[in-house]
Design a protein around this motif. Structure first.
Motif, PDB file in Angstrom:
ATOM      1  N   ARG A 173       0.812  -1.222   0.000  1.00  0.00           N
ATOM      2  CA  ARG A 173       0.000   0.000   0.000  1.00  0.00           C
ATOM      3  C   ARG A 173       0.842   1.266   0.000  1.00  0.00           C
ATOM      4  O   ARG A 173       0.289   2.373  -0.023  1.00  0.00           O
ATOM      5  CB  ARG A 173      -0.938   0.026   1.208  1.00  0.00           C
ATOM      6  CG  ARG A 173      -2.084  -0.965   1.154  1.00  0.00           C
ATOM      7  CD  ARG A 173      -3.191  -0.597   2.148  1.00  0.00           C
ATOM      8  NE  ARG A 173      -2.751  -0.634   3.522  1.00  0.00           N
ATOM      9  CZ  ARG A 173      -2.890  -1.678   4.338  1.00  0.00           C
ATOM     10  NH1 ARG A 173      -3.454  -2.787   3.887  1.00  0.00           N
ATOM     11  NH2 ARG A 173      -2.476  -1.629   5.585  1.00  0.00           N
ATOM     12  N   VAL A 174       2.165   1.137   0.041  1.00  0.00           N
ATOM     13  CA  VAL A 174       2.992   2.326   0.252  1.00  0.00           C
ATOM     14  C   VAL A 174       2.873   3.324  -0.895  1.00  0.00           C
ATOM     15  O   VAL A 174       2.804   4.540  -0.664  1.00  0.00           O
ATOM     16  CB  VAL A 174       4.473   1.934   0.491  1.00  0.00           C
ATOM     17  CG1 VAL A 174       5.090   1.263  -0.728  1.00  0.00           C
ATOM     18  CG2 VAL A 174       5.282   3.160   0.904  1.00  0.00           C
ATOM     19  N   LEU A 175       2.799   2.864  -2.133  1.00  0.00           N
ATOM     20  CA  LEU A 175       2.701   3.797  -3.251  1.00  0.00           C
ATOM     21  C   LEU A 175       1.371   4.549  -3.218  1.00  0.00           C
ATOM     22  O   LEU A 175       1.340   5.782  -3.367  1.00  0.00           O
ATOM     23  CB  LEU A 175       2.859   3.069  -4.584  1.00  0.00           C
ATOM     24  CG  LEU A 175       2.753   3.953  -5.835  1.00  0.00           C
ATOM     25  CD1 LEU A 175       3.770   5.077  -5.800  1.00  0.00           C
ATOM     26  CD2 LEU A 175       2.923   3.104  -7.099  1.00  0.00           C
ATOM     27  N   ALA A 176       0.278   3.832  -3.008  1.00  0.00           N
ATOM     28  CA  ALA A 176      -1.037   4.477  -2.937  1.00  0.00           C
ATOM     29  C   ALA A 176      -1.096   5.462  -1.778  1.00  0.00           C
ATOM     30  O   ALA A 176      -1.670   6.549  -1.886  1.00  0.00           O
ATOM     31  CB  ALA A 176      -2.134   3.423  -2.799  1.00  0.00           C
ATOM     32  N   CYS A 177      -0.471   5.098  -0.650  1.00  0.00           N
ATOM     33  CA  CYS A 177      -0.458   5.987   0.512  1.00  0.00           C
ATOM     34  C   CYS A 177       0.321   7.259   0.203  1.00  0.00           C
ATOM     35  O   CYS A 177      -0.128   8.369   0.517  1.00  0.00           O
ATOM     36  CB  CYS A 177       0.139   5.263   1.713  1.00  0.00           C
ATOM     37  SG  CYS A 177       0.121   6.222   3.248  1.00  0.00           S
TER      38      CYS A 177
END
Length: 291
Positions: free
Chosen positions: A179-183
């Motif tokens: 989820r790091v990119l979306a976050c």
């Protein structure tokens, strides 16, 4: 007698053991402190977030103490069982999979129950991902807020981030690799592309990465390298900048008031900026407005 196993006389007069909250390495086993090893070797039982995960650590340090699982899904019966052993005079240690227990890890219920029962709770300090990341980030560390894991869904995450957008403190988050990119994209949309941020990934491990820059650049960095979307991740975001239409806080006003008694405005503003961290121009303008 080793202090780790010495019984404690509780307010009720009964002898009890001690609950040790023991930090463990977040990756590099060399970060295990000697006191933690001694404690884990000497207690009667270790309550571990995942006994299989902790087995490698315990084996490495020749720790043969029995382990039982204690995690978010443990029921009240497990907490009661551990409390019963503590009140019976046994000392126990609480560990998580990595780092300091209770920092986005289970254990709060046991620690609270132990304290409410008059059982001593002793911390054995050591590694912690959020403080390790902050220490190397280059972001302001005098005031910071640990926010844990952001919500998983986009709408909920953006609403949650929006409530933090004006916070002046450095914000620290843990995030799952998938989820790091979306976050980061949501942070860019909510906080603005120019807000400074840092990605701290796989701290103390072979592929440790500490990358900082404006959120727009950090999004591009992570999007362009799939390796940055793996492992244990800490995200740090600089606090919101002061708005031009806002006045000084009470401490900055106090410092300026003292300095202006003996210094010209320009010198007072320059010195106050070094003391308080407030922009020199804002301090200078405030002084002019007071005349």
């Amino acid at each position: 007698m080793n202090p780790s196993s010495a019984p404690f006389s509780s307010p009720s007069g009964k002898l009890s053991g001690t609950l040790y909250v023991v930090a463990t390495p977040i990756g590099n086993l060399a970060d295990m402190v000697p006191r933690a090893v001694e404690t884990l070797q000497s207690v009667a039982l270790i309550a571990a977030e995942d006994t299989r995960h902790s087995a490698r650590l315990l084996s490495h340090f020749s720790i043969s103490t029995p382990c039982v699982p204690y995690h978010d899904h443990s029921d009240e019966r497990r907490t009661d069982d551990l409390l019963q052993r503590l009140t019976g005079g046994e000392s126990l240690a609480l560990i998580s999979d990595a780092g300091t227990p209770l920092v986005s890890d289970p254990g709060y219920r046991l620690v609270r129950a132990a304290r409410q029962s008059g059982i001593p709770v002793v911390p054995i300090p050591g590694a912690c991902a959020l403080t390790a990341a902050l220490s190397a980030s280059g972001l302001a560390s005098d005031r910071f807020s640990f926010e844990g894991f952001p919500p998983a869904k986009t709408n909920a995450r953006r609403n949650w981030l929006d409530a933090l957008a004006g916070d002046r403190r450095t914000l620290i988050f843990y995030e799952a690799p998938h989820r790091v990119l979306a976050c980061l994209q949501d942070m860019e949309a909510v906080f603005g592309p120019e807000r400074e941020a840092v990605l701290a990934r796989e701290l103390t491990k072979t592929f440790e990465t500490i990358q900082g820059g404006p959120l727009a650049e950090l999004v591009e960095f992570v999007a362009g390298d799939s390796n940055q979307q793996r492992g244990e991740i800490v995200l740090l975001v600089a606090g919101a900048p002061a708005r031009a239409d806002e006045g000084l806080d009470a401490e900055a006003e106090r410092v300026m008031g003292i300095l202006l008694e003996d210094l010209p405005v320009k010198q007072a503003a320059a010195l106050a900026a070094r003391i308080t961290g407030v922009k020199k121009n804002a301090l200078y303008q405030w002084a002019i407005d007071q005349k």
